[in-house]
Design a protein around this motif. Structure first.
Motif, PDB file in Angstrom:
ATOM      1  N   GLN A  42       6.839   6.233 -15.636  1.00  0.00           N
ATOM      2  CA  GLN A  42       5.470   5.764 -15.390  1.00  0.00           C
ATOM      3  C   GLN A  42       5.426   4.313 -14.937  1.00  0.00           C
ATOM      4  N   LYS A  43       6.184   3.445 -15.581  1.00  0.00           N
ATOM      5  CA  LYS A  43       6.154   2.027 -15.208  1.00  0.00           C
ATOM      6  C   LYS A  43       6.536   1.855 -13.744  1.00  0.00           C
ATOM      7  N   TYR A  44       7.531   2.571 -13.291  1.00  0.00           N
ATOM      8  CA  TYR A  44       7.974   2.420 -11.904  1.00  0.00           C
ATOM      9  C   TYR A  44       6.974   3.036 -10.929  1.00  0.00           C
ATOM     10  N   ARG A  45       6.346   4.126 -11.326  1.00  0.00           N
ATOM     11  CA  ARG A  45       5.299   4.692 -10.466  1.00  0.00           C
ATOM     12  C   ARG A  45       4.157   3.704 -10.304  1.00  0.00           C
ATOM     13  N   GLU A  46       3.811   3.011 -11.376  1.00  0.00           N
ATOM     14  CA  GLU A  46       2.736   2.015 -11.308  1.00  0.00           C
ATOM     15  C   GLU A  46       3.149   0.820 -10.456  1.00  0.00           C
ATOM     16  N   LEU A  47       4.403   0.423 -10.531  1.00  0.00           N
ATOM     17  CA  LEU A  47       4.873  -0.680  -9.688  1.00  0.00           C
ATOM     18  C   LEU A  47       4.862  -0.270  -8.213  1.00  0.00           C
ATOM     19  N   ILE A  48       5.228   0.974  -7.932  1.00  0.00           N
ATOM     20  CA  ILE A  48       5.134   1.482  -6.563  1.00  0.00           C
ATOM     21  C   ILE A  48       3.672   1.450  -6.118  1.00  0.00           C
ATOM     22  N   ALA A  49       2.778   1.883  -7.005  1.00  0.00           N
ATOM     23  CA  ALA A  49       1.347   1.900  -6.681  1.00  0.00           C
ATOM     24  C   ALA A  49       0.847   0.494  -6.373  1.00  0.00           C
ATOM     25  N   ILE A  50       1.328  -0.494  -7.082  1.00  0.00           N
ATOM     26  CA  ILE A  50       0.917  -1.877  -6.822  1.00  0.00           C
ATOM     27  C   ILE A  50       1.399  -2.316  -5.447  1.00  0.00           C
ATOM     28  N   GLY A  51       2.621  -1.958  -5.105  1.00  0.00           N
ATOM     29  CA  GLY A  51       3.127  -2.292  -3.780  1.00  0.00           C
ATOM     30  C   GLY A  51       2.277  -1.661  -2.686  1.00  0.00           C
ATOM     31  N   VAL A  52       1.950  -0.401  -2.860  1.00  0.00           N
ATOM     32  CA  VAL A  52       1.128   0.296  -1.867  1.00  0.00           C
ATOM     33  C   VAL A  52      -0.281  -0.292  -1.852  1.00  0.00           C
ATOM     34  N   THR A  54      -1.302  -3.247  -2.573  1.00  0.00           N
ATOM     35  CA  THR A  54      -1.388  -4.564  -1.930  1.00  0.00           C
ATOM     36  C   THR A  54      -1.283  -4.446  -0.417  1.00  0.00           C
ATOM     37  N   THR A  55      -0.538  -3.468   0.078  1.00  0.00           N
ATOM     38  CA  THR A  55      -0.449  -3.317   1.531  1.00  0.00           C
ATOM     39  C   THR A  55      -1.675  -2.619   2.097  1.00  0.00           C
ATOM     40  N   THR A  56      -2.277  -1.701   1.342  1.00  0.00           N
ATOM     41  CA  THR A  56      -3.504  -1.059   1.816  1.00  0.00           C
ATOM     42  C   THR A  56      -4.723  -1.909   1.488  1.00  0.00           C
ATOM     43  N   GLN A  57      -4.525  -2.932   0.691  1.00  0.00           N
ATOM     44  CA  GLN A  57      -5.551  -3.900   0.313  1.00  0.00           C
ATOM     45  C   GLN A  57      -6.737  -3.259  -0.387  1.00  0.00           C
ATOM     46  N   CYS A  58      -6.422  -2.380  -1.341  1.00  0.00           N
ATOM     47  CA  CYS A  58      -7.464  -1.720  -2.125  1.00  0.00           C
ATOM     48  C   CYS A  58      -7.651  -2.464  -3.445  1.00  0.00           C
ATOM     49  N   PRO A  59      -8.718  -3.246  -3.583  1.00  0.00           N
ATOM     50  CA  PRO A  59      -8.897  -4.028  -4.805  1.00  0.00           C
ATOM     51  C   PRO A  59      -9.070  -3.165  -6.054  1.00  0.00           C
ATOM     52  N   CYS A  61      -7.652  -0.237  -6.583  1.00  0.00           N
ATOM     53  CA  CYS A  61      -6.307   0.241  -6.921  1.00  0.00           C
ATOM     54  C   CYS A  61      -5.478  -0.876  -7.542  1.00  0.00           C
ATOM     55  N   ILE A  62      -5.590  -2.080  -6.980  1.00  0.00           N
ATOM     56  CA  ILE A  62      -4.850  -3.216  -7.534  1.00  0.00           C
ATOM     57  C   ILE A  62      -5.252  -3.433  -8.987  1.00  0.00           C
ATOM     58  N   ASP A  63      -6.553  -3.416  -9.263  1.00  0.00           N
ATOM     59  CA  ASP A  63      -7.033  -3.613 -10.637  1.00  0.00           C
ATOM     60  C   ASP A  63      -6.495  -2.540 -11.570  1.00  0.00           C
ATOM     61  N   SER A  64      -6.726  -1.287 -11.216  1.00  0.00           N
ATOM     62  CA  SER A  64      -6.386  -0.212 -12.142  1.00  0.00           C
ATOM     63  C   SER A  64      -4.880  -0.058 -12.316  1.00  0.00           C
ATOM     64  N   HIS A  65      -4.110  -0.184 -11.235  1.00  0.00           N
ATOM     65  CA  HIS A  65      -2.668   0.020 -11.361  1.00  0.00           C
ATOM     66  C   HIS A  65      -1.958  -1.181 -11.965  1.00  0.00           C
ATOM     67  N   THR A  66      -2.509  -2.378 -11.798  1.00  0.00           N
ATOM     68  CA  THR A  66      -1.933  -3.538 -12.483  1.00  0.00           C
ATOM     69  C   THR A  66      -2.116  -3.398 -13.987  1.00  0.00           C
ATOM     70  N   LYS A  67      -3.309  -2.982 -14.411  1.00  0.00           N
ATOM     71  CA  LYS A  67      -3.543  -2.765 -15.843  1.00  0.00           C
ATOM     72  C   LYS A  67      -2.646  -1.656 -16.373  1.00  0.00           C
ATOM     73  N   ALA A  68      -2.524  -0.560 -15.615  1.00  0.00           N
ATOM     74  CA  ALA A  68      -1.688   0.560 -16.050  1.00  0.00           C
ATOM     75  C   ALA A  68      -0.212   0.165 -16.098  1.00  0.00           C
ATOM     76  N   ALA A  80       5.325  -9.389  -9.893  1.00  0.00           N
ATOM     77  CA  ALA A  80       5.510 -10.324  -8.782  1.00  0.00           C
ATOM     78  C   ALA A  80       6.509  -9.761  -7.772  1.00  0.00           C
ATOM     79  N   GLU A  81       7.602  -9.166  -8.247  1.00  0.00           N
ATOM     80  CA  GLU A  81       8.581  -8.587  -7.331  1.00  0.00           C
ATOM     81  C   GLU A  81       7.996  -7.418  -6.558  1.00  0.00           C
ATOM     82  N   ALA A  82       7.185  -6.598  -7.200  1.00  0.00           N
ATOM     83  CA  ALA A  82       6.547  -5.472  -6.500  1.00  0.00           C
ATOM     84  C   ALA A  82       5.668  -5.990  -5.365  1.00  0.00           C
ATOM     85  N   VAL A  83       4.939  -7.068  -5.623  1.00  0.00           N
ATOM     86  CA  VAL A  83       4.093  -7.671  -4.596  1.00  0.00           C
ATOM     87  C   VAL A  83       4.955  -8.208  -3.452  1.00  0.00           C
ATOM     88  N   MET A  84       6.058  -8.854  -3.779  1.00  0.00           N
ATOM     89  CA  MET A  84       6.899  -9.441  -2.741  1.00  0.00           C
ATOM     90  C   MET A  84       7.643  -8.377  -1.930  1.00  0.00           C
TER      91      MET A  84
END
Length: 116
Positions: A42-52, A54-59, A61-68, A80-84
């Protein structure tokens, strides 16, 4: 006008009323993807979701997946690494689209030379 107003979530009801079966399917997909651990924890799926996100720029999604991700144990450094990683791929996309720019310019110059 604010483009990310958390209260805009109330308009989801309008989508559910307008396209109930599609919204049900969409919600089901999200539930299936983010429900518990699978082959990818789950943690890695959420990190993938954060990467996606940030590139799709869905605020939202960023909120919910960062919390998750935080709830799943992701650290600030992992976030931070997922974002980079996402930033590097997004930049890579711009560079490779630049290949198309160069190709089009090259072809246009060749066509202009044929007309001269």
């Amino acid at each position: 006008m604010c483009f990310h107003d958390p209260s805009d979530r109330k308009y989801a009801a309008h989508l559910r009323r307008g396209a109930p079966e599609m919204m049900k399917a969409y919600a089901g997909l999200g539930e299936a993807v983010f429900k518990g651990d699978g082959q990818i924890p789950q943690k890695y799926r959420e990190l993938i979701a954060i990467g996606v996100a940030t590139t799709t720029q869905c605020p939202f999604c960023i909120d919910s997946h960062t919390k998750a991700a935080a709830e799943a144990g992701a650290t600030a450094e992992e976030l931070a690494e997922a974002v980079m990683v996402a930033a590097a791929l997004r930049a890579g996309g711009a560079v490779t689209h630049g290949f198309q720019v160069m190709k089009t310019a090259h072809e246009a110059a060749a066509t202009a030379g044929e007309r001269a």
